[in-house]
Write a protein that holds these residues in place. Structure first.
Motif, mmCIF file in Angstrom:
data_model
loop_
_atom_site.group_PDB
_atom_site.id
_atom_site.type_symbol
_atom_site.label_atom_id
_atom_site.label_comp_id
_atom_site.label_asym_id
_atom_site.label_seq_id
_atom_site.Cartn_x
_atom_site.Cartn_y
_atom_site.Cartn_z
ATOM 1 N N PRO A 1 31.501 74.530 36.408
ATOM 2 C CA PRO A 1 31.123 75.428 37.505
ATOM 3 C C PRO A 1 29.975 74.881 38.359
ATOM 4 C CG PRO A 1 30.471 76.370 35.401
ATOM 5 C CD PRO A 1 31.302 75.172 35.098
ATOM 6 N N PHE A 2 29.140 74.031 37.794
ATOM 7 C CA PHE A 2 28.028 73.470 38.556
ATOM 8 C C PHE A 2 28.508 72.468 39.602
ATOM 9 C CE2 PHE A 2 26.182 75.037 34.665
ATOM 10 C CZ PHE A 2 25.054 75.700 35.123
ATOM 11 N N SER A 3 29.734 71.946 39.424
ATOM 12 C CA SER A 3 30.265 70.924 40.334
ATOM 13 C C SER A 3 30.524 71.458 41.740
ATOM 14 C CB SER A 3 31.553 70.333 39.758
ATOM 15 O OG SER A 3 32.602 71.283 39.783
ATOM 16 N N TYR A 4 30.441 72.756 41.934
ATOM 17 C CA TYR A 4 30.691 73.348 43.248
ATOM 18 C C TYR A 4 29.427 73.471 44.086
ATOM 19 C CZ TYR A 4 35.195 74.248 41.256
ATOM 20 O OH TYR A 4 36.421 74.071 40.668
ATOM 21 N N PHE A 5 28.285 73.297 43.476
ATOM 22 C CA PHE A 5 27.029 73.367 44.225
ATOM 23 C C PHE A 5 26.762 72.021 44.901
ATOM 24 C CE2 PHE A 5 26.291 76.768 41.057
ATOM 25 C CZ PHE A 5 25.984 77.807 41.925
ATOM 26 N N ASN A 6 26.104 72.079 46.049
ATOM 27 C CA ASN A 6 25.796 70.863 46.796
ATOM 28 C C ASN A 6 25.048 69.858 45.931
ATOM 29 O OD1 ASN A 6 26.938 72.122 48.982
ATOM 30 N ND2 ASN A 6 25.050 72.308 50.148
ATOM 31 N N GLY A 7 25.423 68.612 46.081
ATOM 32 C CA GLY A 7 24.747 67.512 45.407
ATOM 33 C C GLY A 7 25.266 67.201 44.022
ATOM 34 N N ALA A 8 26.106 68.049 43.446
ATOM 35 C CA ALA A 8 26.622 67.839 42.082
ATOM 36 C C ALA A 8 27.837 66.914 42.139
ATOM 37 C CB ALA A 8 26.974 69.162 41.434
ATOM 38 N N VAL A 9 27.686 65.721 41.573
ATOM 39 C CA VAL A 9 28.756 64.720 41.564
ATOM 40 C C VAL A 9 28.793 64.046 40.193
ATOM 41 C CG1 VAL A 9 28.701 64.286 44.070
ATOM 42 C CG2 VAL A 9 27.196 62.984 42.547
ATOM 43 N N PRO A 10 29.872 63.327 39.890
ATOM 44 C CA PRO A 10 29.962 62.668 38.581
ATOM 45 C C PRO A 10 28.787 61.724 38.298
ATOM 46 C CG PRO A 10 32.099 62.612 39.656
ATOM 47 C CD PRO A 10 31.119 63.150 40.661
ATOM 48 N N ASP A 11 28.322 61.006 39.312
ATOM 49 C CA ASP A 11 27.248 60.027 39.099
ATOM 50 C C ASP A 11 25.936 60.644 38.632
ATOM 51 O OD1 ASP A 11 28.849 57.868 39.631
ATOM 52 O OD2 ASP A 11 28.162 57.610 41.707
ATOM 53 N N ASN A 12 25.682 61.918 38.977
ATOM 54 C CA ASN A 12 24.448 62.563 38.498
ATOM 55 C C ASN A 12 24.763 63.634 37.447
ATOM 56 O OD1 ASN A 12 25.289 64.853 39.929
ATOM 57 N ND2 ASN A 12 23.734 64.664 41.518
ATOM 58 N N ASN A 13 25.939 63.487 36.813
ATOM 59 C CA ASN A 13 26.366 64.394 35.744
ATOM 60 C C ASN A 13 26.420 65.849 36.204
ATOM 61 O OD1 ASN A 13 26.643 62.274 33.783
ATOM 62 N ND2 ASN A 13 24.402 62.184 33.800
ATOM 63 N N TYR A 14 26.805 66.024 37.454
ATOM 64 C CA TYR A 14 26.958 67.350 38.062
ATOM 65 C C TYR A 14 25.666 68.157 38.040
ATOM 66 C CZ TYR A 14 31.830 66.064 38.124
ATOM 67 O OH TYR A 14 33.012 65.394 38.353
ATOM 68 N N SER A 15 24.577 67.486 38.384
ATOM 69 C CA SER A 15 23.286 68.166 38.537
ATOM 70 C C SER A 15 23.112 68.506 40.015
ATOM 71 C CB SER A 15 22.140 67.258 38.074
ATOM 72 O OG SER A 15 22.282 66.963 36.714
ATOM 73 N N PRO A 16 23.243 69.766 40.376
ATOM 74 C CA PRO A 16 23.148 70.143 41.795
ATOM 75 C C PRO A 16 21.733 69.943 42.337
ATOM 76 C CG PRO A 16 23.947 71.982 40.445
ATOM 77 C CD PRO A 16 23.498 70.905 39.522
ATOM 78 N N THR A 17 21.666 69.741 43.644
ATOM 79 C CA THR A 17 20.358 69.752 44.284
ATOM 80 C C THR A 17 19.860 71.183 44.274
ATOM 81 O OG1 THR A 17 21.741 69.467 46.251
ATOM 82 C CG2 THR A 17 20.052 67.855 45.931
ATOM 83 N N GLN A 18 18.548 71.315 44.218
ATOM 84 C CA GLN A 18 17.989 72.664 44.205
ATOM 85 C C GLN A 18 17.207 72.884 45.476
ATOM 86 O OE1 GLN A 18 16.420 74.062 40.530
ATOM 87 N NE2 GLN A 18 17.886 72.864 39.364
ATOM 88 N N PRO A 19 17.242 74.070 46.031
ATOM 89 C CA PRO A 19 17.902 75.246 45.492
ATOM 90 C C PRO A 19 19.425 75.071 45.458
ATOM 91 C CG PRO A 19 17.142 75.685 47.723
ATOM 92 C CD PRO A 19 16.652 74.319 47.357
ATOM 93 N N PHE A 20 20.076 75.886 44.630
ATOM 94 C CA PHE A 20 21.528 75.828 44.453
ATOM 95 C C PHE A 20 22.199 76.354 45.723
ATOM 96 C CE2 PHE A 20 19.629 76.313 40.286
ATOM 97 C CZ PHE A 20 20.321 75.384 39.508
ATOM 98 N N THR A 21 23.037 75.532 46.332
ATOM 99 C CA THR A 21 23.698 75.909 47.581
ATOM 100 C C THR A 21 25.196 75.688 47.454
ATOM 101 O OG1 THR A 21 21.723 75.237 48.802
ATOM 102 C CG2 THR A 21 23.738 75.516 50.076
#
Length: 188
Positions: free
Chosen positions: A106-126
């Motif tokens: 579910p985190f993969s839908y937030f901006n900045g979350a990609v496989p290369d950063n293990n789906y860590s979204p940029t914050q704030p969550f957008t």
């Protein structure tokens, strides 16, 4: 101007009008932090459920909460589903999707979350949800789309309007397979 040129311009004008008649609706939501309880979810401004985009955004938050704590996630999703709570089959489906540590989905839908950063979204969550020409195919339902950092095509979520004008989660197709995060790739 020749007859051919006039005909060509008329066809192009008609096609342009058809394309422009469909304007994709888009709504972007930003969360400084994700809710960790039903009370926190209900305290968010989107919790008035006055439009399908708000309900979709909160549904994504609820799936993230489910990944951390199943019971809290179920409470949130049941509230978002209104008069039609999660069935045992739906709970089993969600559990299956999170199996083997795939709680990142579910985190993969937030901006900045990609496989290369293990789906860590940029914050704030957008996150941004949008429509397409088929979003309103069924009266009283709205199909929205959202891009995923781990997939090439958007995913969909379906909301249903109750008689009082509030929108509730009907179906979600967000927990489908996506590319493995870099940390799970033995070749990385």
């Amino acid at each position: 101007m020749s007859i051919f040129d006039k005909l060509k311009n008329n066809v192009l004008s008609t096609a342009e009008k058809a394309v422009n008649s469909f304007r994709s609706e888009r709504e972007t939501f930003t969360f400084n932090g994700l809710p960790e309880s039903l009370a926190q979810l209900q305290a968010l401004p989107e919790a008035d459920l006055s439009n399908p985009f708000k309900t979709a955004a909160l549904s994504l938050c609820a799936l993230c909460a489910y990944a951390a704590d199943k019971q809290i996630g179920i409470e949130m999703l049941n509230w978002l589903k209104g008069p039609s709570p999660l069935s045992n089959q739906e709970i089993s489906f969600i559990d299956d999707r999170f199996r083997d540590g795939k709680t990142y989905i579910p985190f993969s839908y937030f901006n900045g979350a990609v496989p290369d950063n293990n789906y860590s979204p940029t914050q704030p969550f957008t996150v941004t949800f949008y429509t397409n020409p088929y979003s309103d195919a069924n009266q009283g339902y709205k199909k929205l789309f959202v891009d995923c950092g781990g997939a090439d095509s958007p995913r969909e979520i379906v909301l249903r309007m109750r008689g009082d004008g509030k929108w509730f989660l009907w179906e979600q197709f967000l927990l489908v397979g996506i590319r493995e995060p870099k940390a799970a790739d033995p070749w990385a």
